[in-house]
Motif scaffolding. Structure first.
Motif, PDB file in Angstrom:
ATOM      1  N   ALA A 143       0.928  -1.240   0.306  1.00 33.57           N
ATOM      2  CA  ALA A 143      -0.084   0.219   0.187  1.00 33.57           C
ATOM      3  C   ALA A 143       0.926   1.047  -0.026  1.00 33.57           C
ATOM      4  CB  ALA A 143      -1.471   0.105   1.213  1.00 33.57           C
ATOM      5  N   CYS A 144       0.822   2.359  -0.916  1.00 35.68           N
ATOM      6  CA  CYS A 144       1.319   3.186  -0.606  1.00 35.68           C
ATOM      7  C   CYS A 144       0.088   4.516  -0.784  1.00 35.68           C
ATOM      8  CB  CYS A 144       2.320   4.047  -1.564  1.00 35.68           C
ATOM      9  SG  CYS A 144       1.648   3.502  -3.349  1.00 35.68           S
ATOM     10  N   SER A 145       0.436   6.036  -0.051  1.00 37.07           N
ATOM     11  CA  SER A 145      -0.718   6.870  -0.001  1.00 37.07           C
ATOM     12  C   SER A 145       0.278   8.512  -0.057  1.00 37.07           C
ATOM     13  CB  SER A 145      -1.565   7.202   1.062  1.00 37.07           C
ATOM     14  OG  SER A 145      -2.459   7.854   1.020  1.00 37.07           O
ATOM     15  N   ARG A 146       0.146   9.466  -0.214  1.00 34.10           N
ATOM     16  CA  ARG A 146       0.160  10.566   0.037  1.00 34.10           C
ATOM     17  C   ARG A 146      -0.454  10.690   0.971  1.00 34.10           C
ATOM     18  NH1 ARG A 146       1.340  14.135  -4.866  1.00 34.10           N
ATOM     19  NH2 ARG A 146      -1.233  13.908  -5.384  1.00 34.10           N
ATOM     20  N   THR A 147       0.339  11.793   2.343  1.00 33.53           N
ATOM     21  CA  THR A 147      -0.272  11.353   3.260  1.00 33.53           C
ATOM     22  C   THR A 147       0.729  13.023   3.903  1.00 33.53           C
ATOM     23  OG1 THR A 147      -1.186  10.925   5.308  1.00 33.53           O
ATOM     24  CG2 THR A 147       0.870   9.340   4.746  1.00 33.53           C
ATOM     25  N   VAL A 148       0.622  12.792   5.227  1.00 33.29           N
ATOM     26  CA  VAL A 148       1.166  13.898   6.328  1.00 33.29           C
ATOM     27  C   VAL A 148       1.890  13.017   7.667  1.00 33.29           C
ATOM     28  CG1 VAL A 148      -0.250  15.892   5.511  1.00 33.29           C
ATOM     29  CG2 VAL A 148      -0.854  14.738   7.170  1.00 33.29           C
ATOM     30  N   LEU A 149       2.749  13.898   8.258  1.00 27.47           N
ATOM     31  CA  LEU A 149       3.340  13.316   9.021  1.00 27.47           C
ATOM     32  C   LEU A 149       3.485  14.706   9.895  1.00 27.47           C
ATOM     33  CD1 LEU A 149       5.147  11.071  10.512  1.00 27.47           C
ATOM     34  CD2 LEU A 149       7.531  11.986  10.000  1.00 27.47           C
ATOM     35  N   GLY A 150       2.567  14.810  11.208  1.00 32.77           N
ATOM     36  CA  GLY A 150       3.830  16.261  11.484  1.00 32.77           C
ATOM     37  C   GLY A 150       2.684  17.084  11.362  1.00 32.77           C
ATOM     38  N   LYS A 151       3.798  18.298  10.584  1.00 35.26           N
ATOM     39  CA  LYS A 151       3.429  18.964   9.683  1.00 35.26           C
ATOM     40  C   LYS A 151       3.634  18.784   8.019  1.00 35.26           C
ATOM     41  CE  LYS A 151       1.062  21.614  12.662  1.00 35.26           C
ATOM     42  NZ  LYS A 151      -0.097  22.213  12.527  1.00 35.26           N
ATOM     43  N   LEU A 156       3.553   7.954   1.442  1.00 36.61           N
ATOM     44  CA  LEU A 156       4.387   6.486   2.875  1.00 36.61           C
ATOM     45  C   LEU A 156       3.868   5.308   1.819  1.00 36.61           C
ATOM     46  CD1 LEU A 156       5.288   5.769   5.534  1.00 36.61           C
ATOM     47  CD2 LEU A 156       2.324   5.346   5.721  1.00 36.61           C
ATOM     48  N   TRP A 157       5.056   4.762   1.803  1.00 36.38           N
ATOM     49  CA  TRP A 157       4.351   3.211   0.963  1.00 36.38           C
ATOM     50  C   TRP A 157       5.053   2.284   1.859  1.00 36.38           C
ATOM     51  CZ3 TRP A 157       9.381   1.115  -2.439  1.00 36.38           C
ATOM     52  CH2 TRP A 157       8.995   0.044  -2.976  1.00 36.38           C
ATOM     53  N   ARG A 158       4.310   1.252   2.228  1.00 38.91           N
ATOM     54  CA  ARG A 158       4.779  -0.308   2.908  1.00 38.91           C
ATOM     55  C   ARG A 158       5.286  -1.398   2.300  1.00 38.91           C
ATOM     56  NH1 ARG A 158       0.870  -1.819   8.016  1.00 38.91           N
ATOM     57  NH2 ARG A 158       2.183  -2.687   9.012  1.00 38.91           N
ATOM     58  N   THR A 159       6.715  -1.267   2.681  1.00 37.55           N
ATOM     59  CA  THR A 159       7.435  -2.786   1.738  1.00 37.55           C
ATOM     60  C   THR A 159       7.245  -3.992   1.952  1.00 37.55           C
ATOM     61  OG1 THR A 159       9.272  -1.922   2.787  1.00 37.55           O
ATOM     62  CG2 THR A 159       8.802  -0.397   1.301  1.00 37.55           C
ATOM     63  N   GLY A 160       6.876  -3.726   3.791  1.00 37.80           N
ATOM     64  CA  GLY A 160       6.411  -5.175   4.726  1.00 37.80           C
ATOM     65  C   GLY A 160       5.886  -5.022   5.496  1.00 37.80           C
TER      66      GLY A 160
END
Ligand SMILES: [Zn+2]
Lengths: 187, 106
Positions: A143-151, A156-160
């Motif tokens: 799964a992958c998505s553009r999103t936010v981390l803090g500010k 984010l891409w889950r490789t495992g």
């Protein structure tokens, strides 16, 4: 001095060079350099672009597709937008350019920095600053998505099951790294 | 935190990934230079700003990047539905029962 400088190629300093965080349940480390491509294409161009890049560009939201061989991946960002990453630093614009169909391919290799979050606490570490449901049911491997981390914005891409790849804009890299390193203390 | 359904990502995402983008279904005149000042003012500045059911544009700016439309209750902040840009404007009567009726309930 001038002579020596003209003979030596410029050395690019990695943005997060030398940083590394290892806690009991999670590690946060800078990813290696890679080639990156911001790809925009309409539905009718996808087959042609997929053939040219050697990776079947995914149509389904929040999914990624890897090339059959080599370290190349296409991450779905939007209905006509993908981030293509090649671990071997291949010339992605040249590859995409072999597609006859109309598309846009921009080299953004040095715009992003990768941060790798790994370990049984990886999910919790990212959840400290990312509002998405990162459970395996909602955000499975691949799964992958553009999103936010803090500010800051990230991809984010889950490789495992216990490994995530974070892509962040170069100028935000220190913030993202410091945020994750701090979160890792609490995992 | 509000959860907003993105019609392009096909799932609910946290409010933090979105940005409000003004009133929906405001049609730009085809011949904007031919508009009178009054008509242009109406198009450019005047918004309905309703209490209750509102049609709004939103952008999934930290997600798929797409603009889409939403029907929202401006009093309760509840989202009734979201739909893709260019989609048909849903009939307000569909949501009237669930919407804030304009009276303060304390
Ligand atoms: Zn979306």
């Amino acid at each position: 001095m001038a002579d020596a400088a003209s003979k030596e190629p410029a050395v690019r300093r990695e943005r997060l060079a030398g940083l590394s965080t290892t806690r009991e349940h999670v590690s946060v480390t800078p990813g290696p350099p890679a080639a990156r491509l911001a790809l925009r294409a309409g539905e009718d161009a996808l087959n042609s672009v997929s053939r040219a890049l050697g990776v079947s560009v995914p149509r389904k939201p929040k999914t990624s597709a890897r090339a059959k061989s080599g370290g190349r991946v296409a991450l779905w960002l939007g209905p006509d937008e993908w981030l293509v990453i090649d671990d071997d630093g291949a010339d992605l614009p040249a590859a995409a350019g072999r597609a006859k169909a109309l598309h846009s391919a921009v080299d953004v290799s040095h715009r992003n920095v990768a941060i790798l979050v790994a370990g049984e606490g990886a999910e919790a570490c990212l959840a400290a600053g990312c509002p998405q449901d990162l459970s395996l049911a909602a955000f499975p491997v691949g799964a992958c998505s553009r999103t936010v981390l803090g500010k800051v914005e990230i991809v984010l891409w889950r490789t495992g099951e216990q490994t995530f790849h974070v892509e962040v804009w170069r100028s935000f890299a220190e913030y993202a790294y410091a945020f994750l390193a701090e979160a890792a203390r609490d995992v | 935190m509000l959860l907003i359904h993105c019609p392009y990502c096909e799932e609910e995402r946290a409010e933090l990934e979105f940005r409000h983008a003004g009133e929906a279904h405001v049609a730009r005149p085809a011949e904007i230079s031919a508009e009178s000042d009054e008509a242009f003012e109406g198009y450019f500045f005047i918004r309905t700003n309703p209490r209750g059911i509102a049609y709004e544009r939103w952008r999934h700016i930290h997600g798929c990047g797409r603009f889409f439309n939403a029907v929202r209750d401006t009093v309760s902040d509840r989202f009734f539905t979201t739909y893709k840009a260019g989609g048909k404007k849903p009939d307000a009567a569909k949501f009237a029962g669930a919407a804030t009726d304009g009276k303060d309930k304390g």
